[in-house]
Each structure stands twice: as structure tokens, then as C-alpha cells.
Design an enzyme around this catalytic site. Sequence first.
Site, PDB file in Angstrom:
ATOM      1  N   SER A   1       0.867  -1.176   0.000  1.00 14.40           N
ATOM      2  CA  SER A   1       0.000   0.000   0.000  1.00 14.40           C
ATOM      3  C   SER A   1       0.903   1.225   0.000  1.00 14.40           C
ATOM      4  CB  SER A   1      -0.871  -0.009   1.259  1.00 14.40           C
ATOM      5  OG  SER A   1      -1.433   1.261   1.478  1.00 14.40           O
TER       6      SER A   1
ATOM      7  N   TYR B   1      -1.393  -1.976  10.603  1.00 13.41           N
ATOM      8  CA  TYR B   1      -1.481  -2.063   9.148  1.00 13.41           C
ATOM      9  C   TYR B   1      -0.236  -1.460   8.500  1.00 13.41           C
ATOM     10  CZ  TYR B   1      -3.723  -1.738   4.530  1.00 13.41           C
ATOM     11  OH  TYR B   1      -4.035  -1.874   3.216  1.00 13.41           O
TER      12      TYR B   1
END
Lengths: 334, 254
Positions: free
Chosen positions: A152, A165
Site C-alpha cells: 500500500s 497495518y
Amino acid sequence: MEPSPAGYFDGMRIKDRVVVVTGASSGIGRAAALALAGHDCALVLTARREGALQQVAEECTARGGQAIVVPADVTDADAVQQVARQALDRFGRIDVWINAAAVTVFGPFQDTPLQDFRRVVDVNLMGYVHGCRAALAVLREQGRGVLINVSSIVGVIAQPYTPAYGTTKFAIRALSTSLRQELWLDGARGVKVCTVLPATIDTPLFQQAANYTGREVRAMPPVYTPERVAHTIVSLVRRPRREVVVGPMGRSLVLQSKFTPGFVEKLMAFQVHRRHLSRKHPAPAGSGNLHEPAAGTGSARGGWHGGRRTALRRTATAAMLLGAAVASASRRQR
Amino acid sequence: MTGWGRPEFTASAGTRVHAAVLGPADAPDLVCVHGWGCSHRYFGPLARRLSGRFRVVAVDLPGFGSTLGPAEPLDVRGLSTALGDWMRATGRGGAALVGNSAGCQVIADLAVHSPELLGPVVLSGPSVDRRARSYPRQFGRILVDMRWERVGLTRLLVRDYLRCGPRRLRATARFLLADPVERKLGHIRTPAVVVRGSRDTIVPRAWTRECTALLPQGYSAEIPGAGHILNYSAPAELARITCSLLDRTGSEDR
């Protein structure tokens, strides 16, 4: 179909590839599976929810591909090995392995239960580790193949309230790089490892996330479609690259973070505070889909209107460019 | 040069049966049965990939390759009897079998009269599709299929066909087209896998599905992007599928 001898290769024809996708029940994994099915690929779909996978398999078949369903929790290394074995049993080889299974937890660091933090690391990081181990054993034996890890842009610029995350997404980039280096040192030029860095994507991730912020999680604009990431993944199979950002805003943020890291860090913090977490809608604390999969048969999109928003952005940009052109033309005439 | 080890000649089936061998002497045997007009030669690429684990033995059925056959071409029963004879003579009863195309018909027929000789079976591109049992359809399909095969196969096949001779080729084709293989597959009681290439024009998916359903212990596999002659054009994939079949059966037996 003979794998080329361990020589250099520059990607492969997309048609008739055997592709394993983890996290294929929803979001980017699902969109990638569908896109590849449209190119006559044979897919091995894995995730926790068998019902959702069956539906994806049907959609894949309707698009002209083939698909088998192997339900597995990626945190179980043996189960992931089994996925690879099933792929070989059914199709005889693995050309592409896509790691896309991810979960997340939102919450201030101190208020996030340790077990939830650990679960995110288990799924996002150890899940990829298990995938890479299973995949590389096969790809190296074949001497050819592409391993794609979906990270990401949070793997370049971290965010507040999602330390778990962000940590895993940074780690995935390191993992990919490490593997790439090992392969290069071993002279395994036919095996490629790629990392995809998507910006905010219209997937069900945000609704299904564990949340301890007390505020509803929204998709932080600008939102892009999962099909866009799928398109990038298809292009990576054709022509592997080390790291690819999906979404122009993501690309400019990544670039800017190299020149003004302090500023981008604060900008991201402010954006998350203002636009990622709702200021109007409160949300109860809950562990989302961390420990139990979400109900239903899943979907690629998450209802954040990624398509409409992209279209709007494009229209606005076009209008702005047109306006600027008209303005400069009329000024010149005077 | 040929890539095979020392050839093996056995007096059996009323002739001198030639078999090409590759692999260590103490490894378990794996018998390859060739298709229409072919010989041991097109099993070379597959044998090289399996020779680490198995002693790959590719037999030439009477009248094909380096085995002399009777003046009158053998029908399917004749070929399967010869195969059975040779397996008994060489003590290979119970060995794993890999058949390609018409070789699968011979193996299915062997299962009818000598089921005790069968080990685990790999049926790669089993012929002949029930819905296309005519000369023009089969030849048309073979021609179209060549597009998906590896370069070099054509030359190899032409040499084998010439060696076999047109008379035997035609007679054998007639026997194979008349062979009701769907009534014999049920006799293969050992674990079996039906493999086809996803681009195979000779053996469509519907037919392999039908074949798999007829096998008591059968499952199917499909190699994306490959044609009919998997042992030559997709040997690595076929080798992996073969190994996984034998791994499964090995864990059950021992």
C-alpha cells in the site's frame, strides 16, 4: 509451455497463465482474479470464505477463465502449502502468485487490543511470508514465474491510528526487496518479485476493519477502483517491475515524501484525522473481520463510489484544463 | 544422443519387444504407453523429468517403433494383450502406467482382461472422443492441434509414422475409432488421473469430464495453454501431475 531455462525473461504472455490469488473473496484480490480470468487464465482462488470463493469462481468461468477454489486461512502455513499443491495437482504449474489477503485495525495505539494488533501482523505479514515460501519453492524449481505482493502507499508514508497495518505494509516492501535480492544473487533471473502500492481503493476493507477509534472509518479521498489495481497487476505479469504505485495522488505523495518527508508525514496525519475517520458518525468498538470472516459472498467494490469519483475527478481536471486554456487564449488575444 | 539409457529387449508377445529405459535401476518402474503410430521416442522429454524418481520404461508396442509386429496389424485387444504379456515377462505387474492418446485405450483394454497388472494410471489426452469417431474429424483435429505443440514434434512423428507404414497406420486407426473405450474405463479400479491440455482440439473438455466420471478412483487435471501431446509439449507439468498422483497413492498403500 516449456519453462525457459533459467535465462533472463521479460515477463510473459498473459494468456493461459496459472495464477494463485490469496484474498480472492473480496477487494483487490477478487478484482485481480476477474481481470485475469478475462485473459483466459487458470485461477486458484483462496480466502477464508468458501461461499464467496465459489461465486468468484463462477464469475471467472463466465469470463472465459477456469478456476478452482481452495479455502484457507493464510495464517496457517500448512494450509497455504496445500493451496500450492492443489494448484500443481490440477494445472501442473504456477506462473503467478498474488498475495492480496489483508485486514486492518483502526484505533489509537494504546487502545488497540494486543491480540488484534497481533492478528493483523499474522494475516498481512505472516500470511504473505507463507505465500512467498509456498510460491517461491515452485517458481524457483520451474525457473520462471512472477510473485506479486500487494502492499500500500501506507507502506511508504505511515498513517496514524493504524500502526499495525502500516507496520505490515512497510514490512511487505522489505520482504519483497529481500526476496528480489536473494533471487538476483542466486542468478534466478526468471523469477520476479513485484510490490504493488495502491492508494485508497474502493474495497470493503474499511467497513470490515476492526475499529477502536469511536469514529466511523471512511475511504479517504481520492478513491480509486479495484479494477485499476487489477489492471496494474495484469501489466506486471506482462512486464514485471519492482514497485508500482496505483493512483496518481499516491504517486505524487510518494514522490513528495522523498523531498519533504516531515511535511508529508504531517499532511497524512491531518488527512486521516479529518477525512479518513468520520467527524459526524460515531462507531462502536469491534474487531471487524479480524477473527471471523465477514458475512455474505463478498465483492470487489466496497460501495465508496470509486468509479463515480474517478469519473468526477477526471471531468473536473478536464474542465480545469479547458478553463485554463480558454483563459490563456483570451488573454493572448487582448 | 537420444537421451535414453540402455535399451531393453524382451522375448514376449511372440516378438522381441523393445523398451527404452531411463532412470536408476533401484527406482520404482513407470511404464509409458504410446499413442497411434508413435513410439517410445516422444516420451523423451517426460522421461528426463521423471528419471530422478522413477525408472521410466517406454515400451514400443508390436508393429511400432523398434518392435517388429505381426504382418497383420493388431487390434486394440491384440495390443493390450501384447502389453500385458510384456509386463508379465519383465515382472512389471502393478507398475504405474502413463498413456498418451491411444495408449489410454490400450491401458483401458488391459484393465478389462488383466486388471491385476495395473498400478496407478495417468491418462493423458485419452482418445477417441465419443462424439467425433470418424476419419475426417480426427485428422482435422490432429492438424489443428499441431499449432499448440512444441516445434520438433512434427519431425519426430513423421519419422515414426513412416517407420510404422501406411498400411498398419490405417488399420490401427480403424480399430481405435471402433473401440468403445467408455465401456472399459470403469475397469480401471486403481487411482487414476485424466490430464488434458486446455488447447487440445482432439480431446475436448466434455469428453475428459465424461472419462473422469467413469473412473472409480479418478480425478482430472488440465494444463493451461498445452495441446494433445503433453509428454512432449508440456513435460514438466505432466511430470508434476504424475508425481502428485503417485504421492497420493503411495501414502495410502505403504
